[in-house]
Design a protein around this motif. Sequence first.
Motif, PDB file in Angstrom:
ATOM      1  N   GLU A 253     -17.028  20.612   1.543  1.00 23.99           N
ATOM      2  CA  GLU A 253     -16.899  21.868   2.297  1.00 23.99           C
ATOM      3  C   GLU A 253     -15.724  21.817   3.267  1.00 23.99           C
ATOM      4  OE1 GLU A 253     -19.479  24.616   5.464  1.00 23.99           O
ATOM      5  OE2 GLU A 253     -20.446  22.932   4.438  1.00 23.99           O
ATOM      6  N   HIS A 254     -15.504  20.661   3.876  1.00 20.66           N
ATOM      7  CA  HIS A 254     -14.452  20.518   4.884  1.00 20.66           C
ATOM      8  C   HIS A 254     -13.239  19.754   4.350  1.00 20.66           C
ATOM      9  CE1 HIS A 254     -17.260  22.056   7.857  1.00 20.66           C
ATOM     10  NE2 HIS A 254     -18.150  21.162   7.458  1.00 20.66           N
ATOM     11  N   LEU A 255     -13.134  19.645   3.033  1.00 23.21           N
ATOM     12  CA  LEU A 255     -12.112  18.796   2.424  1.00 23.21           C
ATOM     13  C   LEU A 255     -10.694  19.180   2.835  1.00 23.21           C
ATOM     14  CD1 LEU A 255     -12.167  17.419  -1.167  1.00 23.21           C
ATOM     15  CD2 LEU A 255     -10.075  18.416  -0.287  1.00 23.21           C
ATOM     16  N   ALA A 256     -10.344  20.445   2.761  1.00 17.04           N
ATOM     17  CA  ALA A 256      -8.967  20.870   3.034  1.00 17.04           C
ATOM     18  C   ALA A 256      -8.569  20.581   4.475  1.00 17.04           C
ATOM     19  CB  ALA A 256      -8.805  22.357   2.725  1.00 17.04           C
ATOM     20  N   ASP A 257      -9.426  20.957   5.424  1.00 10.54           N
ATOM     21  CA  ASP A 257      -9.112  20.741   6.839  1.00 10.54           C
ATOM     22  C   ASP A 257      -9.043  19.253   7.169  1.00 10.54           C
ATOM     23  OD1 ASP A 257      -9.004  23.458   7.292  1.00 10.54           O
ATOM     24  OD2 ASP A 257     -11.056  23.596   8.058  1.00 10.54           O
ATOM     25  N   GLU A 258      -9.992  18.490   6.627  1.00  9.63           N
ATOM     26  CA  GLU A 258     -10.006  17.055   6.921  1.00  9.63           C
ATOM     27  C   GLU A 258      -8.826  16.351   6.268  1.00  9.63           C
ATOM     28  OE1 GLU A 258     -11.818  13.521   8.665  1.00  9.63           O
ATOM     29  OE2 GLU A 258     -11.471  15.628   9.116  1.00  9.63           O
ATOM     30  N   HIS A 259      -8.445  16.808   5.075  1.00 13.97           N
ATOM     31  CA  HIS A 259      -7.270  16.244   4.407  1.00 13.97           C
ATOM     32  C   HIS A 259      -6.032  16.431   5.274  1.00 13.97           C
ATOM     33  CE1 HIS A 259      -3.846  15.922   1.674  1.00 13.97           C
ATOM     34  NE2 HIS A 259      -4.628  15.274   0.818  1.00 13.97           N
ATOM     35  N   ALA A 260      -5.864  17.615   5.820  1.00 15.29           N
ATOM     36  CA  ALA A 260      -4.703  17.903   6.666  1.00 15.29           C
ATOM     37  C   ALA A 260      -4.728  17.049   7.933  1.00 15.29           C
ATOM     38  CB  ALA A 260      -4.673  19.384   7.018  1.00 15.29           C
ATOM     39  N   ARG A 261      -5.909  16.898   8.530  1.00 16.03           N
ATOM     40  CA  ARG A 261      -6.019  16.100   9.758  1.00 16.03           C
ATOM     41  C   ARG A 261      -5.714  14.628   9.491  1.00 16.03           C
ATOM     42  NH1 ARG A 261      -9.289  12.980  12.882  1.00 16.03           N
ATOM     43  NH2 ARG A 261     -10.715  12.625  11.135  1.00 16.03           N
ATOM     44  N   LEU A 262      -6.257  14.106   8.409  1.00 16.80           N
ATOM     45  CA  LEU A 262      -6.027  12.699   8.076  1.00 16.80           C
ATOM     46  C   LEU A 262      -4.568  12.443   7.696  1.00 16.80           C
ATOM     47  CD1 LEU A 262      -9.259  12.013   5.994  1.00 16.80           C
ATOM     48  CD2 LEU A 262      -8.749  11.124   8.273  1.00 16.80           C
ATOM     49  N   GLU A 263      -3.965  13.374   6.975  1.00 11.69           N
ATOM     50  CA  GLU A 263      -2.554  13.219   6.601  1.00 11.69           C
ATOM     51  C   GLU A 263      -1.673  13.230   7.852  1.00 11.69           C
ATOM     52  OE1 GLU A 263       0.722  12.467   4.301  1.00 11.69           O
ATOM     53  OE2 GLU A 263      -1.377  12.423   3.668  1.00 11.69           O
ATOM     54  N   HIS A 264      -2.050  14.041   8.836  1.00 11.83           N
ATOM     55  CA  HIS A 264      -1.310  14.061  10.105  1.00 11.83           C
ATOM     56  C   HIS A 264      -1.407  12.695  10.790  1.00 11.83           C
ATOM     57  CE1 HIS A 264       0.321  15.358  13.927  1.00 11.83           C
ATOM     58  NE2 HIS A 264      -0.781  14.961  14.542  1.00 11.83           N
ATOM     59  N   LEU A 265      -2.605  12.105  10.801  1.00 10.05           N
ATOM     60  CA  LEU A 265      -2.779  10.775  11.392  1.00 10.05           C
ATOM     61  C   LEU A 265      -1.922   9.744  10.661  1.00 10.05           C
ATOM     62  CD1 LEU A 265      -6.656  10.600  11.920  1.00 10.05           C
ATOM     63  CD2 LEU A 265      -4.920  10.756  13.710  1.00 10.05           C
ATOM     64  N   ARG A 266      -1.898   9.850   9.351  1.00 10.81           N
ATOM     65  CA  ARG A 266      -1.128   8.904   8.536  1.00 10.81           C
ATOM     66  C   ARG A 266       0.362   9.009   8.833  1.00 10.81           C
ATOM     67  NH1 ARG A 266       1.290   7.944   3.583  1.00 10.81           N
ATOM     68  NH2 ARG A 266       0.489   6.135   2.419  1.00 10.81           N
ATOM     69  N   GLN A 267       0.879  10.230   8.843  1.00  2.98           N
ATOM     70  CA  GLN A 267       2.301  10.435   9.109  1.00  2.98           C
ATOM     71  C   GLN A 267       2.664  10.060  10.539  1.00  2.98           C
ATOM     72  OE1 GLN A 267       4.471  10.918   6.768  1.00  2.98           O
ATOM     73  NE2 GLN A 267       2.832  11.098   5.236  1.00  2.98           N
ATOM     74  N   TYR A 268       1.749  10.332  11.459  1.00  2.65           N
ATOM     75  CA  TYR A 268       1.972   9.946  12.857  1.00  2.65           C
ATOM     76  C   TYR A 268       2.100   8.425  12.968  1.00  2.65           C
ATOM     77  CZ  TYR A 268       1.047   9.242  17.848  1.00  2.65           C
ATOM     78  OH  TYR A 268       1.127   8.855  19.167  1.00  2.65           O
ATOM     79  N   THR A 269       1.220   7.716  12.278  1.00  6.60           N
ATOM     80  CA  THR A 269       1.255   6.252  12.302  1.00  6.60           C
ATOM     81  C   THR A 269       2.581   5.731  11.758  1.00  6.60           C
ATOM     82  OG1 THR A 269      -1.133   6.227  11.916  1.00  6.60           O
ATOM     83  CG2 THR A 269       0.051   4.157  11.603  1.00  6.60           C
ATOM     84  N   ILE A 270       3.023   6.292  10.655  1.00  8.61           N
ATOM     85  CA  ILE A 270       4.285   5.858  10.042  1.00  8.61           C
ATOM     86  C   ILE A 270       5.466   6.129  10.971  1.00  8.61           C
ATOM     87  CG2 ILE A 270       5.899   6.310   8.141  1.00  8.61           C
ATOM     88  CD1 ILE A 270       3.426   6.871   6.381  1.00  8.61           C
ATOM     89  N   SER A 271       5.478   7.317  11.576  1.00 10.74           N
ATOM     90  CA  SER A 271       6.603   7.664  12.463  1.00 10.74           C
ATOM     91  C   SER A 271       6.637   6.766  13.692  1.00 10.74           C
ATOM     92  CB  SER A 271       6.514   9.137  12.887  1.00 10.74           C
ATOM     93  OG  SER A 271       5.364   9.377  13.686  1.00 10.74           O
ATOM     94  N   ARG A 272       5.464   6.430  14.223  1.00 12.39           N
ATOM     95  CA  ARG A 272       5.420   5.564  15.411  1.00 12.39           C
ATOM     96  C   ARG A 272       5.820   4.120  15.049  1.00 12.39           C
ATOM     97  NH1 ARG A 272       6.027   6.187  19.954  1.00 12.39           N
ATOM     98  NH2 ARG A 272       4.265   5.098  20.903  1.00 12.39           N
ATOM     99  N   ILE A 273       5.494   3.669  13.856  1.00 11.79           N
ATOM    100  CA  ILE A 273       5.935   2.342  13.408  1.00 11.79           C
ATOM    101  C   ILE A 273       7.454   2.287  13.391  1.00 11.79           C
ATOM    102  CG2 ILE A 273       6.099   0.861  11.354  1.00 11.79           C
ATOM    103  CD1 ILE A 273       3.167   1.552  10.787  1.00 11.79           C
ATOM    104  N   HIS A 274       8.075   3.344  12.875  1.00 10.71           N
ATOM    105  CA  HIS A 274       9.540   3.408  12.833  1.00 10.71           C
ATOM    106  C   HIS A 274      10.139   3.509  14.240  1.00 10.71           C
ATOM    107  CE1 HIS A 274       9.298   3.431   8.603  1.00 10.71           C
ATOM    108  NE2 HIS A 274       9.072   4.726   8.420  1.00 10.71           N
ATOM    109  N   GLU A 275       9.533   4.326  15.088  1.00 12.36           N
ATOM    110  CA  GLU A 275      10.034   4.493  16.455  1.00 12.36           C
ATOM    111  C   GLU A 275       9.984   3.187  17.235  1.00 12.36           C
ATOM    112  OE1 GLU A 275       7.849   7.635  18.306  1.00 12.36           O
ATOM    113  OE2 GLU A 275       8.461   9.137  16.815  1.00 12.36           O
ATOM    114  N   LYS A 276       8.912   2.452  17.071  1.00 11.78           N
ATOM    115  CA  LYS A 276       8.747   1.180  17.765  1.00 11.78           C
ATOM    116  C   LYS A 276       9.537   0.044  17.107  1.00 11.78           C
ATOM    117  CE  LYS A 276       4.105   1.764  19.777  1.00 11.78           C
ATOM    118  NZ  LYS A 276       4.350   1.116  21.081  1.00 11.78           N
TER     119      LYS A 276
END
Length: 377
Positions: A253-276
């Motif tokens: 039921e919440h797949l689309a919204d949760e997918h978007a939220r989790l993908e944001h967390l994933r991309q945030y993690t990758i960007s912060r790894i590069h920044e640091k």
Amino acid sequence: MIYLDYAATTPMSEEALTAYTKAASSYFGNSSSLHDIGSHAAQLLHICRQQLAELIGGDERGLYFTSGGTESNLLAVRSMIEAHRHKGNHLITTATEHASLYHLFQQLETEGYEVTYLSVDRFGQIDLAELENAITPQTILASIQHANSEIGTTQPIQEIAKRLRKHGVIFHSDCVQTFGKIQVDVQKMGIDSLSISSHKIYGPKGVGAVYIDPRIKWTSCFLQATHEFGFRPGTVNVPGIASFVTAAQQACEHLADEHARLEHLRQYTISRIHEKRLPVAIEGHPDAHLPNILGLSVQGMEGQYAMLECNRYGIAISTGSACQVGKQAPSRTMIAIGKEEDEAKQFVRISFGKWTTLNEIDRLLTVLETICQQRKE
């Protein structure tokens, strides 16, 4: 403790816990018993079968409940190849399958079957041309995972299905990591059989399911088994199944919204790894991946050391599939994507879930930065 190992298992949701308690209290009967208490349990089981089949776009007549993903994988493959062994003895799988399937195919080789293990590229995807070339007149089944549990790479399932169907090869897919995170629909995907598990989607442990298209013949692995239409023996865990289906309904039921939220967390993690500028490489496919799994190679450091240090700082991550804990050999997936043994041992996996926050990610990266700096000194 910050929990970042959701791909290994998830805590049960409140809704799943409530469903289990209610079912265990009101539908405690054996669903095979002929009295009213047993019939009530059988009715609930029937409703659960209908509801879960609907979630995967399948026919309820092809859905069988099991004790989890591993049993689902084993019984699905063995049941189908036994029924079609007269057609041939060749099987196809990949070098990066979950341990339950990889070890099953190794065992099947000792039983007279020939197995082709497809290679993968540096991102973890198979080559469709290699798949087609592997098919022979003796090929009866292929088992190719929907997504890898360590690096999260997804396979082009629909394209795989087209090629296998053209040659009349049965297609099984391990969807344990994908169900509830990305869309799983047996008709749209073109697969004949799949395996799913409850505890990956906030349901109870010890519950799973197999789907086999009713048009596909199968032979039970158990002589005179009576439960689940002869698919497996043992009293059916009706409360666990009710809890599983409750969790599955919520996840879908919440797949689309949760997918978007989790993908944001994933991309945030990758960007912060590069920044640091951390000495950490991102593993897996840049586009075809699960949103909740992120594979990392911590350069110059064994993954087990990184995991233990993170644990010391109150963060739970893993070095890959929980089914391989304690093994001395490096990750098969890392070797398959082209890593040397020393490089493969540098792997760690972080996996996000419904309670993961950006603050937790920041804390993880701060700890990783500290660990890397201490290692240099």
